[in-house]
Design a protein around this motif. Structure first.
Motif, PDB file in Angstrom:
ATOM      1  N   VAL A 189       0.842  -1.160  -0.170  1.00 35.63           N
ATOM      2  CA  VAL A 189       0.031  -0.132   0.075  1.00 35.63           C
ATOM      3  C   VAL A 189       0.836   1.205   0.033  1.00 35.63           C
ATOM      4  O   VAL A 189       0.728   2.103  -0.752  1.00 35.63           O
ATOM      5  N   ALA A 190       1.913   1.172   0.729  1.00 32.71           N
ATOM      6  CA  ALA A 190       2.918   2.322   0.808  1.00 32.71           C
ATOM      7  C   ALA A 190       3.518   2.708  -0.454  1.00 32.71           C
ATOM      8  O   ALA A 190       3.668   3.798  -1.133  1.00 32.71           O
ATOM      9  N   MET A 191       3.867   1.392  -1.249  1.00 34.93           N
ATOM     10  CA  MET A 191       4.413   1.557  -2.787  1.00 34.93           C
ATOM     11  C   MET A 191       3.442   2.189  -3.503  1.00 34.93           C
ATOM     12  O   MET A 191       3.631   3.044  -4.179  1.00 34.93           O
ATOM     13  N   ALA A 192       2.181   1.803  -3.410  1.00 32.37           N
ATOM     14  CA  ALA A 192       1.093   2.337  -4.306  1.00 32.37           C
ATOM     15  C   ALA A 192       0.953   3.754  -4.023  1.00 32.37           C
ATOM     16  O   ALA A 192       0.704   4.603  -5.022  1.00 32.37           O
ATOM     17  N   ALA A 193       0.953   4.107  -2.830  1.00 34.92           N
ATOM     18  CA  ALA A 193       0.618   5.740  -2.524  1.00 34.92           C
ATOM     19  C   ALA A 193       1.911   6.356  -2.995  1.00 34.92           C
ATOM     20  O   ALA A 193       1.712   7.554  -3.723  1.00 34.92           O
ATOM     21  N   ALA A 194       2.991   5.931  -2.800  1.00 35.16           N
ATOM     22  CA  ALA A 194       4.320   6.803  -3.264  1.00 35.16           C
ATOM     23  C   ALA A 194       4.318   6.936  -4.624  1.00 35.16           C
ATOM     24  O   ALA A 194       4.549   7.813  -5.243  1.00 35.16           O
ATOM     25  N   MET A 195       3.858   5.866  -5.492  1.00 37.40           N
ATOM     26  CA  MET A 195       3.998   5.748  -6.878  1.00 37.40           C
ATOM     27  C   MET A 195       2.642   6.319  -7.741  1.00 37.40           C
ATOM     28  O   MET A 195       2.548   6.330  -8.769  1.00 37.40           O
ATOM     29  N   LYS A 196       1.812   6.728  -6.576  1.00 34.03           N
ATOM     30  CA  LYS A 196       0.588   7.387  -7.385  1.00 34.03           C
ATOM     31  C   LYS A 196      -0.071   6.340  -8.365  1.00 34.03           C
ATOM     32  O   LYS A 196      -0.494   6.487  -9.043  1.00 34.03           O
ATOM     33  N   ALA A 197      -0.188   4.866  -7.895  1.00 39.59           N
ATOM     34  CA  ALA A 197      -0.476   3.789  -8.574  1.00 39.59           C
ATOM     35  C   ALA A 197      -1.906   3.945  -8.903  1.00 39.59           C
ATOM     36  O   ALA A 197      -2.816   4.367  -7.704  1.00 39.59           O
ATOM     37  N   ASP A 198      -2.662   3.394  -9.672  1.00 37.07           N
ATOM     38  CA  ASP A 198      -4.097   3.348 -10.032  1.00 37.07           C
ATOM     39  C   ASP A 198      -4.754   2.336  -9.135  1.00 37.07           C
ATOM     40  O   ASP A 198      -6.004   2.513  -8.826  1.00 37.07           O
ATOM     41  N   ARG A 199      -3.941   1.222  -8.725  1.00 36.75           N
ATOM     42  CA  ARG A 199      -4.567   0.068  -8.101  1.00 36.75           C
ATOM     43  C   ARG A 199      -3.548  -0.563  -7.202  1.00 36.75           C
ATOM     44  O   ARG A 199      -2.316  -0.465  -7.712  1.00 36.75           O
ATOM     45  N   CYS A 200      -4.173  -1.076  -6.053  1.00 37.00           N
ATOM     46  CA  CYS A 200      -3.121  -1.994  -5.181  1.00 37.00           C
ATOM     47  C   CYS A 200      -3.751  -3.381  -5.289  1.00 37.00           C
ATOM     48  O   CYS A 200      -4.735  -3.385  -4.465  1.00 37.00           O
ATOM     49  N   ASP A 201      -3.337  -4.344  -5.933  1.00 34.68           N
ATOM     50  CA  ASP A 201      -4.001  -5.604  -5.921  1.00 34.68           C
ATOM     51  C   ASP A 201      -3.311  -6.591  -5.099  1.00 34.68           C
ATOM     52  O   ASP A 201      -2.025  -6.832  -5.172  1.00 34.68           O
ATOM     53  N   ILE A 202      -3.918  -7.064  -4.012  1.00 32.60           N
ATOM     54  CA  ILE A 202      -3.434  -7.950  -3.014  1.00 32.60           C
ATOM     55  C   ILE A 202      -3.822  -9.339  -3.135  1.00 32.60           C
ATOM     56  O   ILE A 202      -4.925  -9.751  -2.972  1.00 32.60           O
ATOM     57  N   TYR A 203      -2.779 -10.222  -3.601  1.00 34.86           N
ATOM     58  CA  TYR A 203      -3.110 -11.698  -4.119  1.00 34.86           C
ATOM     59  C   TYR A 203      -2.935 -12.382  -2.951  1.00 34.86           C
ATOM     60  O   TYR A 203      -1.817 -12.383  -2.321  1.00 34.86           O
ATOM     61  N   THR A 204      -3.858 -13.221  -2.409  1.00 35.24           N
ATOM     62  CA  THR A 204      -3.571 -14.246  -1.426  1.00 35.24           C
ATOM     63  C   THR A 204      -4.119 -15.453  -1.694  1.00 35.24           C
ATOM     64  O   THR A 204      -4.637 -15.735  -2.936  1.00 35.24           O
ATOM     65  N   ASP A 205      -4.366 -16.143  -0.461  1.00 31.72           N
ATOM     66  CA  ASP A 205      -4.768 -17.711  -0.655  1.00 31.72           C
ATOM     67  C   ASP A 205      -6.288 -17.899  -0.394  1.00 31.72           C
ATOM     68  O   ASP A 205      -6.801 -18.627  -0.399  1.00 31.72           O
ATOM     69  N   VAL A 206      -6.811 -16.622  -0.390  1.00 33.87           N
ATOM     70  CA  VAL A 206      -8.605 -16.667  -0.438  1.00 33.87           C
ATOM     71  C   VAL A 206      -8.895 -15.693  -1.466  1.00 33.87           C
ATOM     72  O   VAL A 206      -7.992 -14.753  -1.715  1.00 33.87           O
TER      73      VAL A 206
END
Ligand code: ADP
Ligand code: ASP
Ligand code: MG
Length: 423
Positions: free
Chosen positions: A158-175
């Motif tokens: 999330v911090a990377m997404a905020a710093a890079m002004k990303a359009d999306r932060c997709d969290i891939y997990t096991d559910v």
């Protein structure tokens, strides 16, 4: 073209086969012309193993050296993913925390991200390189490696997404999303299409470890679009922006009729401490919690019983509270050192407890949520050892053995069970 952060958790990175499938998923986003930064966790179980080594080496270990050890798992997976990407023709490189750098506070083992320099990273992305960033790590003010607390790769993402002004932060997990409760405990848990930042923050803070609490707080503050998705879908699955995961959104985006309760979480990582015969006088409670605060120990639930006459003439009271289990040894040491100043008689502790919490913004406008909880648990013979509440949460402490039963019966009592055919 979009700028996206993709984060893959420990199970998604557990072994070369899975890393290859992560690489294939990253390639699809890259092939679509997106700028992609990938944040990775250590392989499942590796961080636990590394933490175990530190504890084995010394029960009171130096947090700076702990960080050197436990950050190693992510260093391995970031390099491996870069190799796997290169092998399928995607230019990629790893960026360790100190290389970007990701600057953090000096609170080793639970550091906070303070600043991320994205200069070199942006230049690399502009050259169509995929950046692979080990989660969980940064560099502290003292120029030593730091880690962000367990589960911290979510916060890195999330911090990377905020710093890079990303359009999306997709969290891939096991559910494949956030559920009304841990789907591994209640198979009839329902997937939530959307959950508000505030509820997710509360759910995470009381044990729903699908996202680290700090990552949700940061997403809320920085307005990052976070989506929780499964990495265990086939190669022909739809692209992430059309996958049916869970979006974490502002309250204004929740349009469906709200349930009273959004979710239920449990936490077995608390320990209960009781101090007996604490003098019943002004300042007594401060004498207990002051030294614990100075030792950076977070106290959660507190109950002070009514005063009773102790053997002497002065009245005394028992004080019970909970601390994270991982801080139990330090708490006992701190309290014993302050024993004379506090004036308690005995210290007892119990780690076989669990905290069960029900969370929902609907609680603000409805009475009776706590009453339903107490009645439901009472009918099953589950004893309540402590209670805390907030505006959108009620938590109770119970014996650990009843955890699964308590979560299941509350899930049914609040009408959260999925229809059998939809489960
Ligand atoms: P990762 O390694 O991808 O970060 P975690 O193990 O940290 O994965 O988090 C995912 C796990 O969170 C799931 O496997 C699930 O058991 C657990 N979990 C707890 N509460 C919930 C919930 N309400 N919804 C979804 N998953 C949950
Ligand atoms: N590997 C770290 C942990 O297990 C960080 C993470 O996976 O989020 O806590
Ligand atoms: Mg996690």
């Amino acid at each position: 073209m979009a700028r996206i952060v993709m984060k893959f958790g420990g199970t998604s990175m557990a072994g070369i086969e899975r890393i290859r499938s992560v690489a294939a998923r990253v390639k699809r986003e890259w092939d679509a012309g997106n700028e992609v930064a990938v944040v990775v966790s250590a392989m499942a179980g590796d961080t636990d193993r590394l933490v175990g080594f530190c504890r084995e080496a010394s029960s009171l270990y130096d947090p700076k050296e702990y960080d050197v050890v436990v950050s190693a798992g992510e260093q391995i997976t970031s390099g491996l993913l870069a190799i796997a990407l290169q092998a399928i023709g995607v230019p990629a490189r790893s960026w360790l925390g100190w290389q970007l750098p990701i600057r953090t506070s000096d609170a080793h083992a639970s550091a906070r991200i303070e600043d991320i320099d994205t200069g070199a990273l942006s230049a690399s992305l502009a050259k169509r390189e995929v950046a692979v960033i080990p989660g969980f790590q940064g560099v502290a003010q003292d120029e030593r490696i730091s880690t962000l607390g367990r589960g911290g790769s979510d916060t890195s993402a999330v911090a990377m997404a905020a710093a890079m002004k990303a359009d999306r932060c997709d969290i891939y997990t096991d559910v494949d999303g956030v559920y009304t409760t841990d789907p591994r405990i209640v198979p009839r848990a329902r997937k939530l299409k959307k959950v508000t930042y505030e509820e997710m923050l509360e759910l995470a803070s009381v044990g729903a470890k699908v996202l680290q609490t700090r990552s949700v707080g940061l997403a809320m503050k920085e307005n990052v679009r976070v989506q929780v998705l499964s990495s265990f879908t086939g190669e022909d699955a739809p692209m992430a922006d059309t996958l049916p995961g869970t979006m974490i959104v502002g309250e204004e985006e929740i349009d469906v009729e709200r349930q009273l309760i959004t979710g239920i979480a449990h936490d077995k990582n608390e320990a209960k401490i009781t101090l007996t015969a604490v003098p019943d006088k002004p300042g007594a409670v401060a004498a207990i919690f002051g030294p614990l605060a100075d030792a950076n120990i977070n106290v959660d639930m507190i109950i002070q019983n009514i005063a009773h006459q102790s053997s002497g003439s002065a009245s005394a009271t028992d004080v019970t509270f909970t601390v994270p289990s991982s801080d139990l040894a330090r708490s006992i040491e701190t309290l014993n050192q302050a024993k004379a100043a506090i004036g308690f008689q005995d210290l007892t502790h119990d780690t076989r407890v669990a905290k069960i919490s029900v969370v929902g913004v609907g609680m603000r406008s409805h009475a009776g949520v706590a009453a339903t909880m107490f009645k439901t648990l009472g009918e099953r013979g589950i004893n309540i050892l402590a209670i805390t509440t907030s505006e959108i949460k009620v938590s109770v402490l119970i014996e650990e053995d009843y955890t699964e039963l308590a979560v299941r019966v509350l899930h049914t009592a609040y009408g959260l069970d999925a229809e059998p055919d939809a489960a």
